[in-house]
Motif scaffolding. Structure first.
Motif, PDB file in Angstrom:
ATOM      1  N   LEU A 289      11.104  -3.216  -0.850  1.00 64.64           N
ATOM      2  CA  LEU A 289      11.391  -1.958  -1.743  1.00 64.64           C
ATOM      3  C   LEU A 289      12.475  -3.132  -2.778  1.00 64.64           C
ATOM      4  N   VAL A 290      12.343  -2.779  -3.414  1.00 61.30           N
ATOM      5  CA  VAL A 290      13.851  -3.053  -4.787  1.00 61.30           C
ATOM      6  C   VAL A 290      13.997  -1.996  -5.863  1.00 61.30           C
TER       7      VAL A 290
ATOM      8  N   PRO B 274       9.916   4.463 -13.085  1.00 68.45           N
ATOM      9  CA  PRO B 274       8.539   3.889 -13.636  1.00 68.45           C
ATOM     10  C   PRO B 274       8.693   2.523 -12.480  1.00 68.45           C
ATOM     11  N   ILE B 275       7.411   2.707 -11.687  1.00 63.51           N
ATOM     12  CA  ILE B 275       7.474   1.806 -10.755  1.00 63.51           C
ATOM     13  C   ILE B 275       6.410   0.200 -10.647  1.00 63.51           C
ATOM     14  N   GLN B 276       7.386  -0.644 -10.575  1.00 65.42           N
ATOM     15  CA  GLN B 276       6.702  -2.233 -11.238  1.00 65.42           C
ATOM     16  C   GLN B 276       6.317  -3.001  -9.993  1.00 65.42           C
ATOM     17  N   ARG B 277       5.381  -3.332  -9.817  1.00 65.41           N
ATOM     18  CA  ARG B 277       4.449  -4.303  -8.583  1.00 65.41           C
ATOM     19  C   ARG B 277       5.177  -6.027  -8.893  1.00 65.41           C
ATOM     20  N   VAL B 278       5.066  -6.689  -8.245  1.00 66.70           N
ATOM     21  CA  VAL B 278       6.217  -7.864  -8.895  1.00 66.70           C
ATOM     22  C   VAL B 278       5.920  -8.627  -6.855  1.00 66.70           C
ATOM     23  N   GLN B 279       6.064 -10.280  -7.144  1.00 66.87           N
ATOM     24  CA  GLN B 279       5.931 -10.830  -6.520  1.00 66.87           C
ATOM     25  C   GLN B 279       6.816 -10.887  -5.424  1.00 66.87           C
ATOM     26  N   ARG B 280       6.946 -11.528  -4.241  1.00 64.04           N
ATOM     27  CA  ARG B 280       7.815 -11.610  -3.611  1.00 64.04           C
ATOM     28  C   ARG B 280       9.022 -11.846  -3.065  1.00 64.04           C
ATOM     29  N   ARG B 281       8.970 -13.726  -3.428  1.00 58.98           N
ATOM     30  CA  ARG B 281      10.020 -14.122  -3.977  1.00 58.98           C
ATOM     31  C   ARG B 281      11.007 -13.544  -4.951  1.00 58.98           C
ATOM     32  N   ILE B 282      10.360 -12.529  -6.204  1.00 57.87           N
ATOM     33  CA  ILE B 282      11.803 -11.552  -7.143  1.00 57.87           C
ATOM     34  C   ILE B 282      12.184 -10.295  -6.213  1.00 57.87           C
ATOM     35  N   LEU B 283      11.647 -10.280  -5.121  1.00 62.60           N
ATOM     36  CA  LEU B 283      12.130  -9.033  -4.812  1.00 62.60           C
ATOM     37  C   LEU B 283      13.485  -9.962  -3.259  1.00 62.60           C
ATOM     38  N   ASN B 284      12.561 -10.933  -3.712  1.00 60.69           N
ATOM     39  CA  ASN B 284      14.041 -11.726  -2.366  1.00 60.69           C
ATOM     40  C   ASN B 284      14.990 -12.536  -3.649  1.00 60.69           C
TER      41      ASN B 284
ATOM     42  N   GLU C  56       0.938  -1.172   0.223  1.00 63.71           N
ATOM     43  CA  GLU C  56      -0.269  -0.258   0.165  1.00 63.71           C
ATOM     44  C   GLU C  56       0.813   1.614   0.000  1.00 63.71           C
ATOM     45  N   LYS C  57       0.358   2.727  -0.571  1.00 64.37           N
ATOM     46  CA  LYS C  57       1.091   2.966  -0.811  1.00 64.37           C
ATOM     47  C   LYS C  57       0.876   4.254   0.358  1.00 64.37           C
ATOM     48  N   ARG C  58       1.588   4.493   1.591  1.00 60.96           N
ATOM     49  CA  ARG C  58       2.333   4.668   2.922  1.00 60.96           C
ATOM     50  C   ARG C  58       3.025   4.347   3.334  1.00 60.96           C
TER      51      ARG C  58
ATOM     52  N   PRO D 206       7.302   4.475   5.007  1.00 63.97           N
ATOM     53  CA  PRO D 206       8.138   4.491   3.718  1.00 63.97           C
ATOM     54  C   PRO D 206       7.745   3.944   3.018  1.00 63.97           C
ATOM     55  N   VAL D 207       7.392   3.381   1.873  1.00 65.96           N
ATOM     56  CA  VAL D 207       6.760   2.760   1.345  1.00 65.96           C
ATOM     57  C   VAL D 207       6.588   3.922  -0.198  1.00 65.96           C
ATOM     58  N   GLY D 208       5.205   4.330   0.470  1.00 64.60           N
ATOM     59  CA  GLY D 208       4.824   5.409   0.435  1.00 64.60           C
ATOM     60  C   GLY D 208       5.577   6.408  -0.299  1.00 64.60           C
ATOM     61  N   ASP D 209       6.259   7.052   0.660  1.00 61.85           N
ATOM     62  CA  ASP D 209       7.077   8.310   0.279  1.00 61.85           C
ATOM     63  C   ASP D 209       8.162   7.639  -0.690  1.00 61.85           C
ATOM     64  N   ALA D 210       8.587   6.041  -1.174  1.00 60.77           N
ATOM     65  CA  ALA D 210       9.100   6.111  -2.042  1.00 60.77           C
ATOM     66  C   ALA D 210       8.498   5.643  -2.919  1.00 60.77           C
ATOM     67  N   MET D 211       7.149   5.624  -3.221  1.00 60.62           N
ATOM     68  CA  MET D 211       6.420   5.168  -4.629  1.00 60.62           C
ATOM     69  C   MET D 211       6.761   6.870  -4.796  1.00 60.62           C
ATOM     70  N   SER D 212       6.783   8.064  -3.751  1.00 57.18           N
ATOM     71  CA  SER D 212       5.731   8.816  -4.344  1.00 57.18           C
ATOM     72  C   SER D 212       7.542   9.592  -5.299  1.00 57.18           C
ATOM     73  N   MET D 213       8.324   9.109  -4.452  1.00 54.76           N
ATOM     74  CA  MET D 213       9.275   9.699  -4.844  1.00 54.76           C
ATOM     75  C   MET D 213       9.485   9.405  -6.334  1.00 54.76           C
ATOM     76  N   ALA D 214       9.889   8.268  -6.298  1.00 54.05           N
ATOM     77  CA  ALA D 214      10.028   7.081  -7.840  1.00 54.05           C
ATOM     78  C   ALA D 214       8.543   8.431  -8.586  1.00 54.05           C
ATOM     79  N   GLU D 215       7.044   8.578  -8.508  1.00 54.69           N
ATOM     80  CA  GLU D 215       6.620   9.636  -9.494  1.00 54.69           C
ATOM     81  C   GLU D 215       6.860  10.834  -9.460  1.00 54.69           C
ATOM     82  N   GLU D 216       7.887  11.338  -8.711  1.00 55.43           N
ATOM     83  CA  GLU D 216       8.827  12.646  -9.013  1.00 55.43           C
ATOM     84  C   GLU D 216       9.417  12.536 -10.078  1.00 55.43           C
ATOM     85  N   LEU D 217      10.399  11.200  -9.986  1.00 54.06           N
ATOM     86  CA  LEU D 217      11.330  11.000 -10.868  1.00 54.06           C
ATOM     87  C   LEU D 217      10.628  10.877 -12.526  1.00 54.06           C
ATOM     88  N   HIS D 218       9.626  10.386 -12.412  1.00 53.69           N
ATOM     89  CA  HIS D 218       8.865   9.813 -13.449  1.00 53.69           C
ATOM     90  C   HIS D 218       9.515   8.556 -14.235  1.00 53.69           C
TER      91      HIS D 218
END
Length: 253
Positions: free
Chosen positions: A71-72, A50-60, A32-34, A36-48
């Protein structure tokens, strides 16, 4: 080759610093966008970015099972500087150089912790040897809570040669060591153009590194254990150097 930074603060500080090429922010598919994750998402949006939603195993996998906290960040290589740039930072701040030199440290947690403290006390940069020591890896970035993204790190071919070059610039090299007849840190004035030299875990300073130092100091201790972890000892020495300079605050240049 791209690198994958992980963890809230490593990701956020890399985006704040803006020193690397930023490729994409990857977050857990159900995040959810809240917070530190929300902060990171907002910063990424300001920097244009790309934000990709992926499965936990991929992040691992991308974080090599590190504590990614959902977050990765895919980025370009770390932007090492040269020693002259570190000295230039000191000159721009109109301050005597304050540099940390690491002699073949192997543990990313120790290196990251020392970099984080170096940034906190206003050191102008870090010098590490290219071979046989930890580089600025994603694990180091995570351990430094992203502080390494804001501070100069020079990766040199030969640490002793770099030390000799600093001596030619009238920088005093002070090595932290253990042993009898070594002056205690609290009785040594570190208010000088300073290169603080820390030895590796278990082995300490190499002979040539020790011999190249202008002065050795030790931490006085009263307990039964005769030494401290290198990150702890280094933090004490770094704060002692800051205290000697009587810095109450600063603005990064």
């Amino acid at each position: 080759m791209p690198e994958f930074l992980y963890g809230h603060w490593a990701v956020i500080e890399a985006m704040r610093a803006g020193r690397r090429k930023l490729d994409a922010l990857m977050i857990h598919e159900r995040a959810e966008k809240r917070g530190p994750v929300g902060d990171a998402m907002s910063m990424a949006e300001e920097l244009h970015l790309p934000i990709q939603r992926v499965q936990r195993r991929i992040l691992n996998d991308l974080a090599r099972n590190g504590n990614h906290q959902g977050l990765v960040l895919r980025v370009g290589p770390y932007p090492y500087c040269d020693v002259e740039e570190i000295l230039g930072t000191a000159a721009r701040r109109n301050e005597a150089p304050f540099i940390l030199l690491l002699d073949l440290l192997k543990d990313p947690q120790n290196v990251g912790s020392l970099i984080r403290v170096s940034d906190a006390v206003g050191a102008h940069g870090i010098v590490i040897q290219e071979r046989r020591s930890v580089a600025v890896t994603p694990a180091v970035v995570n351990a430094s809570s992203g502080a390494v993204e804001h501070i100069n790190v020079a990766q040199v071919t030969n640490l002793v040669s770099a030390m000799k070059e600093l001596k030619e610039q009238d920088i005093w090299l002070v090595g932290l060591d253990v042993g009898h007849n070594i002056p205690p840190l609290d009785k040594t004035d570190l208010n000088m153009a300073l290169g603080l030299v820390m030895g590796s875990e278990g082995e300490g300073l190499r002979r040539l590194v020790r011999d190249t130092c202008d002065l050795l100091v030790t931490l006085p201790m009263r307990g039964q254990v005769g030494s401290l972890n290198v990150a702890t000892a280094g933090a004490i020495a770094l704060y002692s150097a800051w205290s000697a300079r009587d810095w109450n605050g600063w603005v990064h240049a």
